[in-house]
Design a protein around this motif. Structure first.
Motif, PDB file in Angstrom:
ATOM      1  N   THR A 361     -33.835  17.937  -0.356  1.00  0.00           N
ATOM      2  CA  THR A 361     -33.545  16.533  -0.014  1.00  0.00           C
ATOM      3  C   THR A 361     -33.592  15.610  -1.239  1.00  0.00           C
ATOM      4  OG1 THR A 361     -35.896  16.230   0.525  1.00  0.00           O
ATOM      5  CG2 THR A 361     -34.424  16.786   2.354  1.00  0.00           C
ATOM      6  N   LEU A 362     -33.535  16.231  -2.432  1.00  0.00           N
ATOM      7  CA  LEU A 362     -33.657  15.433  -3.660  1.00  0.00           C
ATOM      8  C   LEU A 362     -32.299  15.037  -4.232  1.00  0.00           C
ATOM      9  CD1 LEU A 362     -36.484  17.465  -5.493  1.00  0.00           C
ATOM     10  CD2 LEU A 362     -36.722  15.534  -3.884  1.00  0.00           C
ATOM     11  N   VAL A 363     -32.233  13.794  -4.738  1.00  0.00           N
ATOM     12  CA  VAL A 363     -30.995  13.274  -5.326  1.00  0.00           C
ATOM     13  C   VAL A 363     -31.314  12.767  -6.733  1.00  0.00           C
ATOM     14  CG1 VAL A 363     -29.103  11.605  -5.083  1.00  0.00           C
ATOM     15  CG2 VAL A 363     -30.237  12.516  -3.031  1.00  0.00           C
ATOM     16  N   ARG A 364     -30.415  13.070  -7.687  1.00  0.00           N
ATOM     17  CA  ARG A 364     -30.577  12.539  -9.042  1.00  0.00           C
ATOM     18  C   ARG A 364     -29.640  11.356  -9.250  1.00  0.00           C
ATOM     19  NH1 ARG A 364     -28.223  15.128 -14.561  1.00  0.00           N
ATOM     20  NH2 ARG A 364     -26.446  13.944 -13.781  1.00  0.00           N
ATOM     21  N   PHE A 365     -30.195  10.272  -9.801  1.00  0.00           N
ATOM     22  CA  PHE A 365     -29.398   9.095 -10.146  1.00  0.00           C
ATOM     23  C   PHE A 365     -29.520   8.840 -11.648  1.00  0.00           C
ATOM     24  CE2 PHE A 365     -30.798   8.530  -5.768  1.00  0.00           C
ATOM     25  CZ  PHE A 365     -29.632   8.138  -5.115  1.00  0.00           C
ATOM     26  N   ALA A 366     -28.424   8.386 -12.270  1.00  0.00           N
ATOM     27  CA  ALA A 366     -28.439   8.053 -13.702  1.00  0.00           C
ATOM     28  C   ALA A 366     -28.563   6.541 -13.863  1.00  0.00           C
ATOM     29  CB  ALA A 366     -27.154   8.540 -14.358  1.00  0.00           C
ATOM     30  N   PHE A 367     -29.370   6.114 -14.853  1.00  0.00           N
ATOM     31  CA  PHE A 367     -29.505   4.667 -15.054  1.00  0.00           C
ATOM     32  C   PHE A 367     -29.037   4.197 -16.437  1.00  0.00           C
ATOM     33  CE2 PHE A 367     -33.778   6.637 -15.294  1.00  0.00           C
ATOM     34  CZ  PHE A 367     -34.178   6.317 -16.582  1.00  0.00           C
ATOM     35  N   CYS A 368     -28.174   5.005 -17.089  1.00  0.00           N
ATOM     36  CA  CYS A 368     -27.634   4.610 -18.402  1.00  0.00           C
ATOM     37  C   CYS A 368     -26.412   3.715 -18.208  1.00  0.00           C
ATOM     38  CB  CYS A 368     -27.272   5.858 -19.201  1.00  0.00           C
ATOM     39  SG  CYS A 368     -26.313   7.064 -18.263  1.00  0.00           S
ATOM     40  N   LYS A 369     -26.600   2.647 -17.439  1.00  0.00           N
ATOM     41  CA  LYS A 369     -25.484   1.765 -17.086  1.00  0.00           C
ATOM     42  C   LYS A 369     -25.859   0.324 -17.417  1.00  0.00           C
ATOM     43  CE  LYS A 369     -23.564   5.375 -15.204  1.00  0.00           C
ATOM     44  NZ  LYS A 369     -22.454   6.081 -15.837  1.00  0.00           N
ATOM     45  N   ARG A 370     -24.824  -0.523 -17.558  1.00  0.00           N
ATOM     46  CA  ARG A 370     -25.083  -1.942 -17.836  1.00  0.00           C
ATOM     47  C   ARG A 370     -25.937  -2.542 -16.714  1.00  0.00           C
ATOM     48  NH1 ARG A 370     -20.027  -4.012 -17.277  1.00  0.00           N
ATOM     49  NH2 ARG A 370     -19.252  -1.920 -16.867  1.00  0.00           N
ATOM     50  N   ASP A 371     -26.734  -3.564 -17.072  1.00  0.00           N
ATOM     51  CA  ASP A 371     -27.643  -4.152 -16.083  1.00  0.00           C
ATOM     52  C   ASP A 371     -26.898  -4.640 -14.847  1.00  0.00           C
ATOM     53  OD1 ASP A 371     -29.730  -3.594 -17.719  1.00  0.00           O
ATOM     54  OD2 ASP A 371     -29.996  -5.635 -18.472  1.00  0.00           O
ATOM     55  N   GLU A 372     -25.729  -5.262 -15.057  1.00  0.00           N
ATOM     56  CA  GLU A 372     -25.012  -5.807 -13.887  1.00  0.00           C
ATOM     57  C   GLU A 372     -24.543  -4.686 -12.950  1.00  0.00           C
ATOM     58  OE1 GLU A 372     -24.261  -6.324 -17.079  1.00  0.00           O
ATOM     59  OE2 GLU A 372     -22.097  -6.412 -17.442  1.00  0.00           O
ATOM     60  N   VAL A 373     -24.240  -3.524 -13.536  1.00  0.00           N
ATOM     61  CA  VAL A 373     -23.824  -2.376 -12.704  1.00  0.00           C
ATOM     62  C   VAL A 373     -25.025  -1.880 -11.898  1.00  0.00           C
ATOM     63  CG1 VAL A 373     -22.938   0.001 -12.769  1.00  0.00           C
ATOM     64  CG2 VAL A 373     -21.998  -1.737 -14.322  1.00  0.00           C
ATOM     65  N   LEU A 374     -26.182  -1.787 -12.576  1.00  0.00           N
ATOM     66  CA  LEU A 374     -27.385  -1.323 -11.873  1.00  0.00           C
ATOM     67  C   LEU A 374     -27.819  -2.322 -10.802  1.00  0.00           C
ATOM     68  CD1 LEU A 374     -29.547   0.166 -14.770  1.00  0.00           C
ATOM     69  CD2 LEU A 374     -28.349   1.417 -12.955  1.00  0.00           C
ATOM     70  N   GLU A 375     -27.703  -3.622 -11.120  1.00  0.00           N
ATOM     71  CA  GLU A 375     -28.090  -4.643 -10.129  1.00  0.00           C
ATOM     72  C   GLU A 375     -27.213  -4.536  -8.884  1.00  0.00           C
ATOM     73  OE1 GLU A 375     -27.948  -8.085 -12.632  1.00  0.00           O
ATOM     74  OE2 GLU A 375     -29.877  -7.520 -13.536  1.00  0.00           O
ATOM     75  N   GLU A 376     -25.924  -4.351  -9.097  1.00  0.00           N
ATOM     76  CA  GLU A 376     -25.015  -4.199  -7.958  1.00  0.00           C
ATOM     77  C   GLU A 376     -25.347  -2.910  -7.182  1.00  0.00           C
ATOM     78  OE1 GLU A 376     -22.901  -6.033  -6.436  1.00  0.00           O
ATOM     79  OE2 GLU A 376     -21.896  -4.530  -5.181  1.00  0.00           O
ATOM     80  N   ALA A 377     -25.665  -1.833  -7.942  1.00  0.00           N
ATOM     81  CA  ALA A 377     -26.023  -0.565  -7.276  1.00  0.00           C
ATOM     82  C   ALA A 377     -27.264  -0.753  -6.410  1.00  0.00           C
ATOM     83  CB  ALA A 377     -26.254   0.530  -8.316  1.00  0.00           C
ATOM     84  N   VAL A 378     -28.250  -1.485  -6.940  1.00  0.00           N
ATOM     85  CA  VAL A 378     -29.499  -1.708  -6.205  1.00  0.00           C
ATOM     86  C   VAL A 378     -29.211  -2.521  -4.928  1.00  0.00           C
ATOM     87  CG1 VAL A 378     -31.645  -3.039  -6.336  1.00  0.00           C
ATOM     88  CG2 VAL A 378     -31.076  -1.409  -8.144  1.00  0.00           C
ATOM     89  N   THR A 379     -28.377  -3.529  -5.054  1.00  0.00           N
ATOM     90  CA  THR A 379     -28.011  -4.329  -3.861  1.00  0.00           C
ATOM     91  C   THR A 379     -27.366  -3.421  -2.806  1.00  0.00           C
ATOM     92  OG1 THR A 379     -27.588  -6.185  -5.311  1.00  0.00           O
ATOM     93  CG2 THR A 379     -26.676  -6.335  -3.092  1.00  0.00           C
ATOM     94  N   ARG A 380     -26.453  -2.575  -3.283  1.00  0.00           N
ATOM     95  CA  ARG A 380     -25.760  -1.680  -2.333  1.00  0.00           C
ATOM     96  C   ARG A 380     -26.723  -0.667  -1.701  1.00  0.00           C
ATOM     97  NH1 ARG A 380     -19.893  -0.010  -4.794  1.00  0.00           N
ATOM     98  NH2 ARG A 380     -19.194  -2.057  -5.435  1.00  0.00           N
ATOM     99  N   LEU A 381     -27.628  -0.118  -2.548  1.00  0.00           N
ATOM    100  CA  LEU A 381     -28.577   0.864  -2.016  1.00  0.00           C
ATOM    101  C   LEU A 381     -29.435   0.247  -0.918  1.00  0.00           C
ATOM    102  CD1 LEU A 381     -29.654   2.542  -5.394  1.00  0.00           C
ATOM    103  CD2 LEU A 381     -28.666   3.770  -3.436  1.00  0.00           C
ATOM    104  N   GLY A 382     -29.636  -1.067  -1.017  1.00  0.00           N
ATOM    105  CA  GLY A 382     -30.413  -1.784  -0.010  1.00  0.00           C
ATOM    106  C   GLY A 382     -29.882  -1.581   1.404  1.00  0.00           C
ATOM    107  N   GLN A 383     -28.593  -1.297   1.494  1.00  0.00           N
ATOM    108  CA  GLN A 383     -28.009  -1.065   2.819  1.00  0.00           C
ATOM    109  C   GLN A 383     -28.604   0.164   3.502  1.00  0.00           C
ATOM    110  OE1 GLN A 383     -23.615  -1.071   2.689  1.00  0.00           O
ATOM    111  NE2 GLN A 383     -23.811  -2.190   0.777  1.00  0.00           N
ATOM    112  N   LEU A 384     -29.116   1.099   2.686  1.00  0.00           N
ATOM    113  CA  LEU A 384     -29.715   2.308   3.284  1.00  0.00           C
ATOM    114  C   LEU A 384     -30.974   1.949   4.075  1.00  0.00           C
ATOM    115  CD1 LEU A 384     -29.463   4.793   0.260  1.00  0.00           C
ATOM    116  CD2 LEU A 384     -28.094   4.849   2.357  1.00  0.00           C
ATOM    117  N   ALA A 385     -31.717   0.949   3.547  1.00  0.00           N
ATOM    118  CA  ALA A 385     -32.981   0.558   4.184  1.00  0.00           C
ATOM    119  C   ALA A 385     -32.726  -0.066   5.548  1.00  0.00           C
ATOM    120  CB  ALA A 385     -33.729  -0.427   3.283  1.00  0.00           C
ATOM    121  N   SER A 386     -31.607  -0.779   5.668  1.00  0.00           N
ATOM    122  CA  SER A 386     -31.366  -1.515   6.906  1.00  0.00           C
ATOM    123  C   SER A 386     -30.688  -0.671   7.969  1.00  0.00           C
ATOM    124  CB  SER A 386     -30.528  -2.761   6.593  1.00  0.00           C
ATOM    125  OG  SER A 386     -29.375  -2.372   5.882  1.00  0.00           O
ATOM    126  N   ARG A 387     -30.468   0.649   7.643  1.00  0.00           N
ATOM    127  CA  ARG A 387     -29.756   1.476   8.627  1.00  0.00           C
ATOM    128  C   ARG A 387     -30.690   2.026   9.684  1.00  0.00           C
ATOM    129  NH1 ARG A 387     -24.583   2.700   7.202  1.00  0.00           N
ATOM    130  NH2 ARG A 387     -24.538   4.365   8.688  1.00  0.00           N
TER     131      ARG A 387
END
Ligand SMILES: Cc1ncc(COP(=O)(O)O)c(C=O)c1O
Length: 387
Positions: A361-387
């Motif tokens: 059940t493990l997933v690897r994510f890369a964080f070598c991305k621009r801050d704005e890309v990571l911020e958008e990714a974090v916002t999107r990942l937030g949708q998982l919590a609300s499911r």
């Protein structure tokens, strides 16, 4: 005519990274699957490559690498680790760390020789060992602390052990092997008279003041250790494919014998540029690590807030998170559905394991991305919590 692929390469078809990157492209999801930085390295280094091209350094470089890069690699090992390396006999420049790994395994392993390594592992290790006709013997690093398990490590050694293939700092776990763990690995290698091949491509991407310890710097280890690294990660230049290895002259000569028939040489004009970059100030090295540390924190917090259990990495640009708290029972299936669920792509860790259950059940994510890309990714990942 059936499948033309040789038997020993079957099972190494299209990688999950290609599948997940294609999925990101077709769905518009943010690709945190592949570890590709989205910014360039130091400007002086980029300018040096342009100068090298403009000034005509566009033909085959010498087989071992351009002299200034061989010198710079030796100087780097002295500067950061106090190691004395002879640039003329003990260093070989390769087409990325990938070719260094291949040249060493193909040059040192006879068919049926055994290679001890940890899993999850970087995917080229298994494929190259198979190409050599050698056999991998693994010990599992288990989530969430990924500590070395002495019992299974000991059991992986045998009279056929030819080498230990180590990766510290470690992809995909972000683990930095501790001195005690390295001491254990080294004593087993000595006991079995095995080579230690150590892939240290993330040597400078280390956080929180944790110390990366090169195996070659440990007592009595230089004589049986081949150290591999690469400019790709340190200087955000993965496409330049400038890597290297160093070790005892006889082992370097063996790797060089193979390397001359793999690529012969590569990356001519990039080699002098990396020679220059290796000599840049500590601020450049520290700047890269501290910027990544902040990105790590951003993504780790986002993944936790989304409901995943995060194993905070001490190094590299990867983080492993467990999706089980979200009710996920198969990370491969979850990763295929993630673009639709939240518009982000990761890769299932199980594809980097022989023991699939250890990473189900493990997933690897890369964080070598621009801050704005990571911020958008974090916002999107937030949708998982609300499911
Ligand atoms: C552990 C490890 N070793 C080697 C490599 C390959 O390095 P290079 O691009 O220099 O061939 C990578 C790239 O992701 C890696 O993660």
């Amino acid at each position: 005519m059936g499948n033309p692929l040789v038997g020993r390469m079957q099972g190494f078809g299209t990688t999950i990274f290609a599948e997940m990157s294609a999925l990101a492209l077709s769905t518009g999801a943010i690709n945190l699957g592949q570890g590709v930085p989205d910014t360039d390295g130091p400007q002086e280094m980029l300018d040096a490559a342009i100068d090298a091209i403009s000034s005509g350094r566009n033909q085959y470089p010498p087989g071992a690498g351009v002299p200034e890069l061989l010198e710079a690699i030796a100087a780097h090992q002295k500067r950061f680790y106090g190691l004395s390396v002879d640039p003329a006999r003990e260093v070989l420049v390769t087409a990325g760390a990938t070719e260094a790994i291949a040249a060493v395994i193909l040059g040192l392993c006879e068919p049926a020789d055994e290679v001890v390594m940890f899993e999850p592992y970087y995917d080229s290790y298994a494929a190259t060992i198979a190409l050599a006709g050698a056999v991998r013997r693994t010990s599992v690093l288990r989530f969430p602390d990924f500590a070395v398990d002495e019992e299974t490590l000991r059991a992986a050694f045998s009279p056929r052990t030819r080498m230990v293939l180590l990766n510290t700092p470690h992809n995909p776990t972000g683990k930095v092997f501790s001195r005690a763990e390295l001491d254990l690995i080294c004593s087993l290698a000595r006991e079995h008279d095995a080579w230690v091949v150590t892939d240290e491509v993330y040597e400078h991407l280390v956080f929180d003041g944790v110390e990366h310890i090169p195996v070659a710097s440990l007592p009595d280890m230089a004589e049986r250790t081949i150290t591999i690294s690469s400019a790709g990660k340190t200087f955000s230049a993965t496409g330049w494919k400038v890597g290297w290895l160093h070790g005892p002259a006889a082992a370097v000569a063996a790797a060089r014998t193979v390397k001359q028939f793999l690529t012969y040489v590569a990356s001519g004009p990039f080699q002098p540029a990396i020679a220059m970059a290796l000599g840049l100030g500590d601020d450049v090295y520290q700047g890269a690590a501290s910027s990544l540390q902040a990105k790590r924190d951003l993504l780790c917090e986002g993944l936790s807030a989304a409901g995943l259990e995060v194993a905070r990495p001490s190094a590299t640009y990867f983080v492993i998170a467990d999706a089980a708290p979200l009710g996920v029972s198969d990370a491969l299936d979850f990763c295929r559905r993630m673009p639709a669920l939240c518009g982000v792509v990761g890769v299932p860790v199980s594809v980097l394991c022989d023991d699939v259950d250890a990473a189900r059940t493990l997933v690897r994510f890369a964080f070598c991305k621009r801050d704005e890309v990571l911020e958008e990714a974090v916002t999107r990942l937030g949708q998982l919590a609300s499911r």
